[in-house]
Design a protein around this motif. Structure first.
Motif, PDB file in Angstrom:
ATOM      1  N   GLY A 193      -0.982  -2.474   7.545  1.00 54.84           N
ATOM      2  CA  GLY A 193      -1.230  -1.054   7.523  1.00 54.84           C
ATOM      3  C   GLY A 193      -1.133  -0.681   5.954  1.00 54.84           C
ATOM      4  N   ASP A 194      -0.148   0.176   5.794  1.00 50.87           N
ATOM      5  CA  ASP A 194      -0.084   0.723   4.152  1.00 50.87           C
ATOM      6  C   ASP A 194       1.202   0.311   3.616  1.00 50.87           C
ATOM      7  OD1 ASP A 194       1.923   2.097   5.646  1.00 50.87           O
ATOM      8  OD2 ASP A 194       1.568   4.034   4.853  1.00 50.87           O
ATOM      9  N   ASP A 195       1.450  -1.014   3.851  1.00 50.19           N
ATOM     10  CA  ASP A 195       2.892  -1.680   3.182  1.00 50.19           C
ATOM     11  C   ASP A 195       2.556  -1.700   1.740  1.00 50.19           C
ATOM     12  OD1 ASP A 195       4.109  -2.079   5.743  1.00 50.19           O
ATOM     13  OD2 ASP A 195       3.450  -4.249   5.863  1.00 50.19           O
ATOM     14  N   ILE A 196       1.439  -2.050   1.321  1.00 46.14           N
ATOM     15  CA  ILE A 196       1.292  -2.170  -0.098  1.00 46.14           C
ATOM     16  C   ILE A 196       1.328  -0.706  -0.790  1.00 46.14           C
ATOM     17  CG2 ILE A 196      -0.369  -2.809  -2.042  1.00 46.14           C
ATOM     18  CD1 ILE A 196      -1.579  -4.695   0.143  1.00 46.14           C
ATOM     19  N   GLU A 197       0.593   0.200  -0.279  1.00 45.31           N
ATOM     20  CA  GLU A 197       0.865   1.477  -0.860  1.00 45.31           C
ATOM     21  C   GLU A 197       2.039   2.130  -0.833  1.00 45.31           C
ATOM     22  OE1 GLU A 197      -1.400   0.378   1.116  1.00 45.31           O
ATOM     23  OE2 GLU A 197      -3.267   0.565   0.252  1.00 45.31           O
ATOM     24  N   GLN A 198       2.788   1.815   0.300  1.00 41.53           N
ATOM     25  CA  GLN A 198       4.222   2.151   0.310  1.00 41.53           C
ATOM     26  C   GLN A 198       4.920   1.606  -0.711  1.00 41.53           C
ATOM     27  OE1 GLN A 198       6.154   3.788   3.068  1.00 41.53           O
ATOM     28  NE2 GLN A 198       4.480   4.797   4.097  1.00 41.53           N
TER      29      GLN A 198
END
Length: 402
Positions: A193-198
């Motif tokens: 999902g958006d783990d990196i962005e988070q």
């Protein structure tokens, strides 16, 4: 002021209470470890802001700056006051640091609150104007946090410790309830999902840049203003979960932010921005990362007392930032305080021990007594010279500016 006997109780590497006297002694020991400068610091030393001043490298930056450079200024941290339980260790460390600063004639104010918030940035800017003549010479950014709320959107981001691309299986070190060591294998699922962005939104350079933006808008940056964000690279043994994982993506963003800020500050005030890559240490943040505890224990087993503690590393950084010795940068524009750790011979020896590490062999390969004591010292326990059978006052007040 009530007093009680505090005994260490923990869940893994997390302790439920902290010891005020141990924290105070730890801060005093760090101050004493800072070499006396050739010239005594002036009473009107440079004005510095340390964000994340109560723990780990940020605490070391604060103490080294006070003792070595004679900084004045502001420390920002987020700590829990004493109540039903003791205060956090950072609460007591801050009180002790403030007292030592006062004894040495250093005008240092400590603010407790959310460094990510615009309210804290405004409070700091107001204080710089009213107390320090509207001038800031140095900003040290050392924040490790699980969450950050964006002041513009109100959205809360959460950081995660995950590899990128595929799951990661590694050895890790744990201790049972009687402090017996065990080497286990753990597997961490990859980011999705958006783990990196988070994670980048929390641990990258966004908030650091926001601090610079708001201080610049208030015309608070002195000519030659310098800022450094503290970072880590580490060994190839931990790269998959750290430098090549979600945290590594955030650190890459931090370093890209430094390059952008460096260009802006050079044009604006003849200033500069760098990241400082520090060497390994036992911190409250690092013990949460799979494999890091094992790696640091093995590293200490190889190096012994040649392992460079954070207070020595940050003394080195201040010497470079202030011109006491030349500022040395790598090809990416980073100050490297980790060369002792990443020396090829050292890494080869650690790798050999890593491969051989099992529950049966770990006591011969790693300095576990040192590691276990370092973990306890994070909370004020296992500090030499402290009588842990004696009652101690826990309701220490937050230091107030005079």
């Amino acid at each position: 002021m009530s007093e009680t006997v505090i005994t260490p109780r923990s869940r893994g590497f997390l302790f439920l209470d902290s010891h005020p006297a141990g924290c105070q002694q730890l801060v005093a020991d760090m101050w004493q470890a800072v070499p006396t400068p050739a010239q005594p610091p002036a009473d009107d030393g440079p004005v510095a802001l340390v964000i994340g001043s109560s723990a780990g490298y940020g605490l070391a930056a604060t103490i080294a700056g006070l003792a070595r450079v004679g900084i004045r200024g502001i420390g920002v941290c987020f700590e829990k006051e004493p109540g039903r339980r003791t205060g956090t260790a950072g609460w007591y460390r801050t009180a002790a640091t403030a007292e030592l600063a006062r004894q040495h004639g250093r005008d240092m104010v400590f603010l407790n609150g959310d460094a990510f918030s615009d309210a804290m940035k405004t409070e700091v800017a107001d204080l710089l104007e009213k107390r320090y003549g509207g001038r800031l010479d140095y900003l040290i950014y050392s924040v490790a946090a699980p969450r950050r709320t964006d002041p513009d959107t109100g959205h809360t981001y959460a950081s995660v410790l995950k590899p990128i691309g595929e799951s990661y299986r590694t050895k890790t070190l744990v201790f049972d309830s009687t402090a017996n060591p065990e080497v286990k294998e753990v597997e961490t699922e990859p980011a999705d999902g958006d783990d990196i962005e988070q994670t980048t939104a929390v641990m990258g350079g966004t908030d650091w840049e926001r601090w610079i933006d708001q201080l610049a808008e208030r015309n608070l940056l002195a000519d030659g203003f310098t800022t450094a964000a503290l970072s880590y690279i580490g060994s190839s043994l931990t790269a998959a979960i750290y430098r090549q994982g979600t945290i590594g993506a955030a650190k890459a963003h931090l370093e890209a932010t430094a390059r952008t800020l460096n260009e802006r500050l050079d044009r604006l005030v003849g200033g500069r921005a760098v990241t400082s890559v520090n060497g390994a240490a036992v911190t409250q943040s690092s013990t949460a990362i799979p494999g890091i505890a094992l790696y640091v224990g093995l590293l200490r087993g190889v190096l012994g007392t040649d392992m460079v503690p954070p207070i020595d590393q940050l003394t080195d950084l201040w010497d470079q930032l202030t011109g006491a010795r030349p500022l040395t940068l790598d090809d990416e524009g980073r100050v490297r305080l980790d060369t002792w750790e990443l020396d090829p011979a050292v890494q080869a020896a650690v790798t050999q021990r890593w491969t051989a590490a099992t529950t049966d062999t770990i006591t011969d390969l790693a300095d576990l007594d040192w590691f276990h004591s370092e973990v306890q010292r994070l909370y004020g326990f296992a500090v030499p010279g402290i009588d842990y059978t004696a009652p101690v006052a826990t309701d220490i007040p937050w230091p107030t500016a005079t």
